[in-house]
Design a protein around this motif. Structure first.
Motif, PDB file in Angstrom:
ATOM      1  N   ARG A   2       0.837  -1.209   0.000  1.00  0.00           N
ATOM      2  CA  ARG A   2       0.000   0.000   0.000  1.00  0.00           C
ATOM      3  C   ARG A   2       0.866   1.249   0.000  1.00  0.00           C
ATOM      4  NH1 ARG A   2      -1.790   3.768   3.132  1.00  0.00           N
ATOM      5  NH2 ARG A   2      -0.680   3.001   4.962  1.00  0.00           N
ATOM      6  N   LEU A   3       1.904   1.264   0.855  1.00  0.00           N
ATOM      7  CA  LEU A   3       2.780   2.429   0.922  1.00  0.00           C
ATOM      8  C   LEU A   3       3.580   2.587  -0.368  1.00  0.00           C
ATOM      9  CD1 LEU A   3       4.060   2.012   4.597  1.00  0.00           C
ATOM     10  CD2 LEU A   3       2.407   3.692   3.754  1.00  0.00           C
ATOM     11  N   PHE A   4       4.015   1.460  -0.937  1.00  0.00           N
ATOM     12  CA  PHE A   4       4.812   1.501  -2.157  1.00  0.00           C
ATOM     13  C   PHE A   4       4.036   2.124  -3.313  1.00  0.00           C
ATOM     14  CE2 PHE A   4       6.245  -0.390  -6.161  1.00  0.00           C
ATOM     15  CZ  PHE A   4       7.607  -0.157  -6.106  1.00  0.00           C
ATOM     16  N   MET A   5       2.734   1.879  -3.369  1.00  0.00           N
ATOM     17  CA  MET A   5       1.924   2.347  -4.483  1.00  0.00           C
ATOM     18  C   MET A   5       1.461   3.790  -4.311  1.00  0.00           C
ATOM     19  SD  MET A   5       2.098  -0.216  -6.465  1.00  0.00           S
ATOM     20  CE  MET A   5       0.876   0.162  -7.739  1.00  0.00           C
ATOM     21  N   GLU A   6       1.748   4.422  -3.171  1.00  0.00           N
ATOM     22  CA  GLU A   6       1.338   5.820  -2.999  1.00  0.00           C
ATOM     23  C   GLU A   6       2.131   6.714  -3.943  1.00  0.00           C
ATOM     24  OE1 GLU A   6       1.285   7.175   0.998  1.00  0.00           O
ATOM     25  OE2 GLU A   6      -0.255   5.738   1.615  1.00  0.00           O
ATOM     26  N   PRO A   7       1.501   7.765  -4.486  1.00  0.00           N
ATOM     27  CA  PRO A   7       2.148   8.556  -5.540  1.00  0.00           C
ATOM     28  C   PRO A   7       3.335   9.375  -5.060  1.00  0.00           C
ATOM     29  CG  PRO A   7       0.031   9.507  -4.931  1.00  0.00           C
ATOM     30  CD  PRO A   7       0.115   8.191  -4.255  1.00  0.00           C
ATOM     31  N   GLU A   8       3.378   9.754  -3.784  1.00  0.00           N
ATOM     32  CA  GLU A   8       4.468  10.591  -3.297  1.00  0.00           C
ATOM     33  C   GLU A   8       4.981  10.053  -1.958  1.00  0.00           C
ATOM     34  OE1 GLU A   8       3.306  14.638  -3.019  1.00  0.00           O
ATOM     35  OE2 GLU A   8       2.787  14.840  -5.139  1.00  0.00           O
ATOM     36  N   GLY A   9       6.285  10.138  -1.787  1.00  0.00           N
ATOM     37  CA  GLY A   9       6.891   9.829  -0.499  1.00  0.00           C
ATOM     38  C   GLY A   9       6.844   8.379  -0.083  1.00  0.00           C
ATOM     39  N   ALA A  10       6.756   7.463  -1.058  1.00  0.00           N
ATOM     40  CA  ALA A  10       6.610   6.053  -0.706  1.00  0.00           C
ATOM     41  C   ALA A  10       7.804   5.553   0.092  1.00  0.00           C
ATOM     42  CB  ALA A  10       6.432   5.210  -1.964  1.00  0.00           C
ATOM     43  N   ARG A  11       9.008   5.867  -0.387  1.00  0.00           N
ATOM     44  CA  ARG A  11      10.198   5.345   0.296  1.00  0.00           C
ATOM     45  C   ARG A  11      10.282   5.855   1.731  1.00  0.00           C
ATOM     46  NH1 ARG A  11      16.562   4.794  -1.357  1.00  0.00           N
ATOM     47  NH2 ARG A  11      17.336   4.696   0.768  1.00  0.00           N
ATOM     48  N   GLY A  12      10.037   7.147   1.935  1.00  0.00           N
ATOM     49  CA  GLY A  12      10.122   7.707   3.276  1.00  0.00           C
ATOM     50  C   GLY A  12       9.119   7.070   4.227  1.00  0.00           C
ATOM     51  N   LYS A  13       7.920   6.816   3.738  1.00  0.00           N
ATOM     52  CA  LYS A  13       6.888   6.210   4.585  1.00  0.00           C
ATOM     53  C   LYS A  13       7.245   4.762   4.936  1.00  0.00           C
ATOM     54  CE  LYS A  13       3.288   9.185   2.664  1.00  0.00           C
ATOM     55  NZ  LYS A  13       2.108   9.276   1.791  1.00  0.00           N
ATOM     56  N   ILE A  14       7.764   4.019   3.941  1.00  0.00           N
ATOM     57  CA  ILE A  14       8.179   2.643   4.219  1.00  0.00           C
ATOM     58  C   ILE A  14       9.347   2.634   5.197  1.00  0.00           C
ATOM     59  CG2 ILE A  14       9.177   0.558   3.200  1.00  0.00           C
ATOM     60  CD1 ILE A  14       7.589   1.201   0.655  1.00  0.00           C
ATOM     61  N   GLU A  15      10.317   3.528   4.968  1.00  0.00           N
ATOM     62  CA  GLU A  15      11.494   3.571   5.842  1.00  0.00           C
ATOM     63  C   GLU A  15      11.109   3.897   7.275  1.00  0.00           C
ATOM     64  OE1 GLU A  15      16.005   5.454   5.834  1.00  0.00           O
ATOM     65  OE2 GLU A  15      14.504   6.182   4.402  1.00  0.00           O
ATOM     66  N   ALA A  16      10.147   4.793   7.455  1.00  0.00           N
ATOM     67  CA  ALA A  16       9.711   5.154   8.808  1.00  0.00           C
ATOM     68  C   ALA A  16       9.073   3.985   9.540  1.00  0.00           C
ATOM     69  CB  ALA A  16       8.737   6.332   8.734  1.00  0.00           C
ATOM     70  N   ARG A  17       8.381   3.120   8.809  1.00  0.00           N
ATOM     71  CA  ARG A  17       7.684   1.994   9.426  1.00  0.00           C
ATOM     72  C   ARG A  17       8.544   0.737   9.537  1.00  0.00           C
ATOM     73  NH1 ARG A  17       2.246   1.335   9.046  1.00  0.00           N
ATOM     74  NH2 ARG A  17       2.673  -0.611  10.154  1.00  0.00           N
ATOM     75  N   PHE A  18       9.314   0.461   8.469  1.00  0.00           N
ATOM     76  CA  PHE A  18       9.956  -0.850   8.357  1.00  0.00           C
ATOM     77  C   PHE A  18      11.460  -0.792   8.119  1.00  0.00           C
ATOM     78  CE2 PHE A  18       5.579  -1.219   6.696  1.00  0.00           C
ATOM     79  CZ  PHE A  18       5.067  -2.132   7.598  1.00  0.00           C
TER      80      PHE A  18
END
Length: 297
Positions: free
Chosen positions: A199-215
């Motif tokens: 879900r985070l990967f498919m977001e149009p903006e900031g995917a990497r930052g959101k994944i990095e913050a969680r995982f």
């Protein structure tokens, strides 16, 4: 002589090869004598474990050719455990782990996870690939022994021309044998985590930052005791060095292997068998298609 291993991978794992002996003759083996992380003596292995810890490694993999042939393996595991590594892995073909006494010795030394090679659901194909006639029965016995001790097992399947068509049957074999009611919660958490990364990967903006913050980045696996008891890793024959360079005929075209990978991943998801694509020995994820990019490695 080598006295120190290569650096810690982005996943937080370090790897040391502790010996040059093996009791199988895999047609696609990619080990070679000059690899940087082959350590020559027991003292060098212990120093290498210390060096990885000093570099901040979260986990360590002890491999070789076949590490279970080294009688000092339990001592190396105890040394790593005393240093506080969160995850201690052994990479094995599983032959010697068909002995429950050895499995218990490694468990009591502090082992967390075994990455066990199993390349077919067909006994004949497994034997042909590894040069060992009892490969499939011994591998399944090894998995039984390890799971009975509550150790985690990663089954590694290396896809090549000789075992195309075996990935889905292996998924079905492992799911039927090891998907038990008592590990349903861990299997569900694996897929929920995977779906959240998707879900985070498919977001149009900031995917990497959101994944990095969680995982973390790349997404780091949970501690061993939080992982499902058994996971399947789908690898692709690595045309780098070792035996495979003399056997280029074993290397399939992406057009042949990608449909098999997709079918195996789909079947594994339907069976809720935790399955991922290997991080290093793999096909480029761009050839898998966007809907498969989330599969954890």
């Amino acid at each position: 002589k080598k006295t120190a291993p290569t650096s810690v991978a982005p996943s937080g794992m370090g790897e040391i090869r502790i010996n040059r002996r093996c009791n199988e003759r895999c047609l696609f083996c990619n080990s070679r004598a000059g690899m940087d992380n082959f350590l020559e003596t027991p003292e060098a292995v212990l120093a290498g474990i210390d060096a990885l810890h000093a570099q901040g490694a979260l986990g360590i993999t002890l491999t070789g050719m076949e590490p279970t042939l080294d009688p000092r393996l339990p001592g190396y595991i105890r040394h790593a455990k005393a240093l506080g590594f969160a995850n201690i892995y052994v990479q094995s073909n599983g032959i010697r782990l068909a002995d429950p006494a050895l499995c218990r010795e490694l468990y009591e030394a502090g082992l967390d996870v075994v990455t066990l090679s199993l390349h077919a659901a067909s006994a004949d194909i497994a034997a042909r690939l590894t040069g060992y006639g009892n490969d499939l029965p011994d591998s399944l016995q090894a998995i039984d022994n390890l799971l009975a001790l509550n150790l985690r097992v990663e089954v590694n399947l290396v896809l090549n021309r000789l075992n195309l068509g075996e990935a889905v049957p292996l998924v079905e074999l492992l799911a039927a044998r090891y998907n038990r009611p008592e590990n349903e919660a861990a299997r569900r958490e694996f897929y929920e985590r995977q779906e959240e990364i998707t879900r985070l990967f498919m977001e149009p903006e900031g995917a990497r930052g959101k994944i990095e913050a969680r995982f973390g980045w790349p997404p780091r696996p949970p501690a061993a005791k939080e992982q499902p008891p058994l996971r399947l890793i789908l690898s692709f024959i690595a045309p780098t060095f070792g035996n495979v360079l003399q056997r280029e005929r074993l290397i399939p075209r992406y057009a042949d292997v990608v449909p098999e990978l997709r079918a195996a991943l789909d079947r594994a998801a339907a069976q809720r068998l935790p399955t991922s694509i290997a991080a290093r020995c793999s096909v480029p994820l761009c050839v898998m298609g966007a809907s498969y990019r989330h599969v954890p490695s």
